[in-house]
Design a protein around this motif. Sequence first.
Motif, PDB file in Angstrom:
ATOM      1  N   PHE A 145       0.804  -1.211   0.000  1.00 21.00           N
ATOM      2  CA  PHE A 145       0.000   0.000   0.000  1.00 21.00           C
ATOM      3  C   PHE A 145       0.848   1.276   0.000  1.00 21.00           C
ATOM      4  CE2 PHE A 145      -3.462  -2.569   2.292  1.00 21.00           C
ATOM      5  CZ  PHE A 145      -3.985  -2.989   1.086  1.00 21.00           C
ATOM      6  N   LYS A 146       2.162   1.127   0.010  1.00 20.13           N
ATOM      7  CA  LYS A 146       3.022   2.307  -0.013  1.00 20.13           C
ATOM      8  C   LYS A 146       3.103   2.830  -1.440  1.00 20.13           C
ATOM      9  CE  LYS A 146       6.096   1.175   3.806  1.00 20.13           C
ATOM     10  NZ  LYS A 146       7.493   0.956   4.145  1.00 20.13           N
ATOM     11  N   THR A 147       2.853   4.060  -1.614  1.00 17.46           N
ATOM     12  CA  THR A 147       2.882   4.659  -2.941  1.00 17.46           C
ATOM     13  C   THR A 147       4.286   4.784  -3.476  1.00 17.46           C
ATOM     14  OG1 THR A 147       2.861   6.863  -1.951  1.00 17.46           O
ATOM     15  CG2 THR A 147       0.757   5.944  -2.649  1.00 17.46           C
ATOM     16  N   GLU A 148       5.307   4.770  -2.648  1.00 17.27           N
ATOM     17  CA  GLU A 148       6.674   4.870  -3.125  1.00 17.27           C
ATOM     18  C   GLU A 148       7.100   3.596  -3.846  1.00 17.27           C
ATOM     19  OE1 GLU A 148       6.482   4.990   0.622  1.00 17.27           O
ATOM     20  OE2 GLU A 148       5.613   6.932   0.253  1.00 17.27           O
ATOM     21  N   SER A 149       6.468   2.419  -3.503  1.00 21.47           N
ATOM     22  CA  SER A 149       6.901   1.150  -4.101  1.00 21.47           C
ATOM     23  C   SER A 149       6.024   0.732  -5.279  1.00 21.47           C
ATOM     24  CB  SER A 149       6.923   0.054  -3.042  1.00 21.47           C
ATOM     25  OG  SER A 149       5.624  -0.180  -2.556  1.00 21.47           O
ATOM     26  N   PHE A 150       5.051   1.538  -5.708  1.00 20.43           N
ATOM     27  CA  PHE A 150       4.186   1.171  -6.822  1.00 20.43           C
ATOM     28  C   PHE A 150       4.932   0.897  -8.114  1.00 20.43           C
ATOM     29  CE2 PHE A 150      -0.113   3.094  -5.309  1.00 20.43           C
ATOM     30  CZ  PHE A 150      -0.319   1.986  -4.510  1.00 20.43           C
ATOM     31  N   PRO A 151       5.882   1.740  -8.531  1.00 15.83           N
ATOM     32  CA  PRO A 151       6.559   1.457  -9.801  1.00 15.83           C
ATOM     33  C   PRO A 151       7.294   0.122  -9.789  1.00 15.83           C
ATOM     34  CG  PRO A 151       6.980   3.719  -9.130  1.00 15.83           C
ATOM     35  CD  PRO A 151       6.261   3.070  -8.018  1.00 15.83           C
ATOM     36  N   SER A 152       7.954  -0.223  -8.730  1.00 14.28           N
ATOM     37  CA  SER A 152       8.668  -1.506  -8.700  1.00 14.28           C
ATOM     38  C   SER A 152       7.683  -2.669  -8.660  1.00 14.28           C
ATOM     39  CB  SER A 152       9.634  -1.559  -7.517  1.00 14.28           C
ATOM     40  OG  SER A 152       8.922  -1.612  -6.284  1.00 14.28           O
ATOM     41  N   GLN A 153       6.566  -2.494  -7.952  1.00 20.54           N
ATOM     42  CA  GLN A 153       5.554  -3.555  -7.920  1.00 20.54           C
ATOM     43  C   GLN A 153       4.944  -3.769  -9.305  1.00 20.54           C
ATOM     44  OE1 GLN A 153       2.591  -2.823  -4.929  1.00 20.54           O
ATOM     45  NE2 GLN A 153       4.107  -2.580  -3.289  1.00 20.54           N
ATOM     46  N   ILE A 154       4.660  -2.718 -10.009  1.00 22.68           N
ATOM     47  CA  ILE A 154       4.092  -2.831 -11.352  1.00 22.68           C
ATOM     48  C   ILE A 154       5.104  -3.476 -12.285  1.00 22.68           C
ATOM     49  CG2 ILE A 154       3.299  -1.501 -13.349  1.00 22.68           C
ATOM     50  CD1 ILE A 154       1.930   0.380 -11.362  1.00 22.68           C
ATOM     51  N   PHE A 155       6.405  -3.100 -12.148  1.00 23.59           N
ATOM     52  CA  PHE A 155       7.451  -3.701 -12.973  1.00 23.59           C
ATOM     53  C   PHE A 155       7.491  -5.214 -12.765  1.00 23.59           C
ATOM     54  CE2 PHE A 155      11.820  -5.317 -13.137  1.00 23.59           C
ATOM     55  CZ  PHE A 155      12.082  -5.153 -14.484  1.00 23.59           C
ATOM     56  N   TRP A 156       7.531  -5.649 -11.512  1.00 26.08           N
ATOM     57  CA  TRP A 156       7.623  -7.087 -11.234  1.00 26.08           C
ATOM     58  C   TRP A 156       6.315  -7.811 -11.610  1.00 26.08           C
ATOM     59  CZ3 TRP A 156      11.946  -9.243 -11.282  1.00 26.08           C
ATOM     60  CH2 TRP A 156      13.078  -8.599 -10.826  1.00 26.08           C
ATOM     61  N   LEU A 157       5.194  -7.120 -11.521  1.00 22.74           N
ATOM     62  CA  LEU A 157       3.934  -7.716 -11.964  1.00 22.74           C
ATOM     63  C   LEU A 157       3.976  -7.971 -13.467  1.00 22.74           C
ATOM     64  CD1 LEU A 157       0.941  -8.521 -11.383  1.00 22.74           C
ATOM     65  CD2 LEU A 157       0.354  -6.166 -11.980  1.00 22.74           C
ATOM     66  N   VAL A 158       4.451  -6.999 -14.226  1.00 26.25           N
ATOM     67  CA  VAL A 158       4.548  -7.156 -15.676  1.00 26.25           C
ATOM     68  C   VAL A 158       5.550  -8.251 -16.014  1.00 26.25           C
ATOM     69  CG1 VAL A 158       5.276  -6.001 -17.800  1.00 26.25           C
ATOM     70  CG2 VAL A 158       3.783  -4.829 -16.193  1.00 26.25           C
ATOM     71  N   VAL A 159       6.705  -8.291 -15.367  1.00 25.10           N
ATOM     72  CA  VAL A 159       7.724  -9.314 -15.640  1.00 25.10           C
ATOM     73  C   VAL A 159       7.149 -10.703 -15.331  1.00 25.10           C
ATOM     74  CG1 VAL A 159       9.957 -10.219 -14.847  1.00 25.10           C
ATOM     75  CG2 VAL A 159       9.707  -7.790 -15.340  1.00 25.10           C
ATOM     76  N   THR A 160       6.483 -10.855 -14.205  1.00 21.99           N
ATOM     77  CA  THR A 160       5.910 -12.152 -13.829  1.00 21.99           C
ATOM     78  C   THR A 160       4.805 -12.564 -14.807  1.00 21.99           C
ATOM     79  OG1 THR A 160       6.358 -11.637 -11.514  1.00 21.99           O
ATOM     80  CG2 THR A 160       4.826 -13.424 -11.934  1.00 21.99           C
ATOM     81  N   PHE A 161       3.940 -11.608 -15.166  1.00 19.23           N
ATOM     82  CA  PHE A 161       2.864 -11.906 -16.106  1.00 19.23           C
ATOM     83  C   PHE A 161       3.413 -12.348 -17.456  1.00 19.23           C
ATOM     84  CE2 PHE A 161      -0.097 -10.591 -19.446  1.00 19.23           C
ATOM     85  CZ  PHE A 161      -1.201 -11.320 -19.078  1.00 19.23           C
ATOM     86  N   VAL A 162       4.425 -11.638 -17.953  1.00 18.71           N
ATOM     87  CA  VAL A 162       5.032 -11.986 -19.240  1.00 18.71           C
ATOM     88  C   VAL A 162       5.686 -13.363 -19.156  1.00 18.71           C
ATOM     89  CG1 VAL A 162       6.860 -11.370 -20.878  1.00 18.71           C
ATOM     90  CG2 VAL A 162       5.293  -9.620 -20.040  1.00 18.71           C
ATOM     91  N   ALA A 163       6.399 -13.645 -18.063  1.00 20.95           N
ATOM     92  CA  ALA A 163       7.064 -14.942 -17.906  1.00 20.95           C
ATOM     93  C   ALA A 163       6.019 -16.066 -17.881  1.00 20.95           C
ATOM     94  CB  ALA A 163       7.914 -14.958 -16.637  1.00 20.95           C
ATOM     95  N   LEU A 164       4.948 -15.889 -17.096  1.00 27.66           N
ATOM     96  CA  LEU A 164       3.898 -16.913 -17.050  1.00 27.66           C
ATOM     97  C   LEU A 164       3.209 -17.065 -18.397  1.00 27.66           C
ATOM     98  CD1 LEU A 164       2.258 -16.313 -13.557  1.00 27.66           C
ATOM     99  CD2 LEU A 164       3.596 -18.281 -14.294  1.00 27.66           C
ATOM    100  N   PHE A 165       2.965 -15.934 -19.089  1.00 32.33           N
ATOM    101  CA  PHE A 165       2.330 -15.990 -20.401  1.00 32.33           C
ATOM    102  C   PHE A 165       3.186 -16.756 -21.395  1.00 32.33           C
ATOM    103  CE2 PHE A 165       1.512 -14.255 -24.636  1.00 32.33           C
ATOM    104  CZ  PHE A 165       0.170 -14.530 -24.740  1.00 32.33           C
ATOM    105  N   VAL A 166       4.496 -16.495 -21.390  1.00 32.40           N
ATOM    106  CA  VAL A 166       5.417 -17.185 -22.310  1.00 32.40           C
ATOM    107  C   VAL A 166       5.460 -18.678 -21.972  1.00 32.40           C
ATOM    108  CG1 VAL A 166       7.855 -17.403 -22.980  1.00 32.40           C
ATOM    109  CG2 VAL A 166       6.785 -15.158 -22.879  1.00 32.40           C
ATOM    110  N   ILE A 167       5.495 -19.003 -20.688  1.00 36.30           N
ATOM    111  CA  ILE A 167       5.544 -20.421 -20.285  1.00 36.30           C
ATOM    112  C   ILE A 167       4.259 -21.127 -20.740  1.00 36.30           C
ATOM    113  CG2 ILE A 167       5.463 -21.968 -18.293  1.00 36.30           C
ATOM    114  CD1 ILE A 167       7.420 -20.056 -16.896  1.00 36.30           C
TER     115      ILE A 167
END
Length: 176
Positions: A22-44
């Motif tokens: 819920f910290k607004t300072e960590s949103f960009p890193s959370q979104i980055f890792w969400l996109v990386v994880t989603f792409v990795a799962l999608f490719v798999i």
Amino acid sequence: MSEPAVTHTGTEAQHSAGFPPFKTESFPSQIFWLVVTFVALFVILWRIAGPRIAGVIGARKGKIADDIAQAEKHKADAEAALAAYESALASARAKAHAEADANRKVLEAETEKAKAAADAEAHAAAAKADAEIAAKRAEAATHVTKAAQDAAAEIVNRLIGVTVPPEEAEAAVKAL
């Protein structure tokens, strides 16, 4: 005097700041890792799991189609066997009826022959019995005539006391 220094450990500081997602300072890193994880799962899923799932589905469809084709073949074989059975049964019934008719005709002919022989034997026995009856009647008639002659002679002898000769008694009985 001076106040003692309060030291905070790193974990206490993090807990006191709030829940990290819920910290607004960590949103960009959370979104980055969400996109990386989603792409990795999608490719798999797209490259590995998808083709495997498609292969299993295709194999199942092929197996089902083969099973249906085999069931249709067995059904056709069963229908052919049933038709052959019914044909054999019909021919066996026809043959049995023909043999029964032939046996019936033979038995009727034998029965007629036996009936004709029995009728002839019965007629012969009846004719023989009629002849015997006629002979017995004739014999009985002669015995009755003789008894009547004797009775007439005896009656005359008792009534009037005259002895009648047998010829006269015979002539008297014949006249009646």
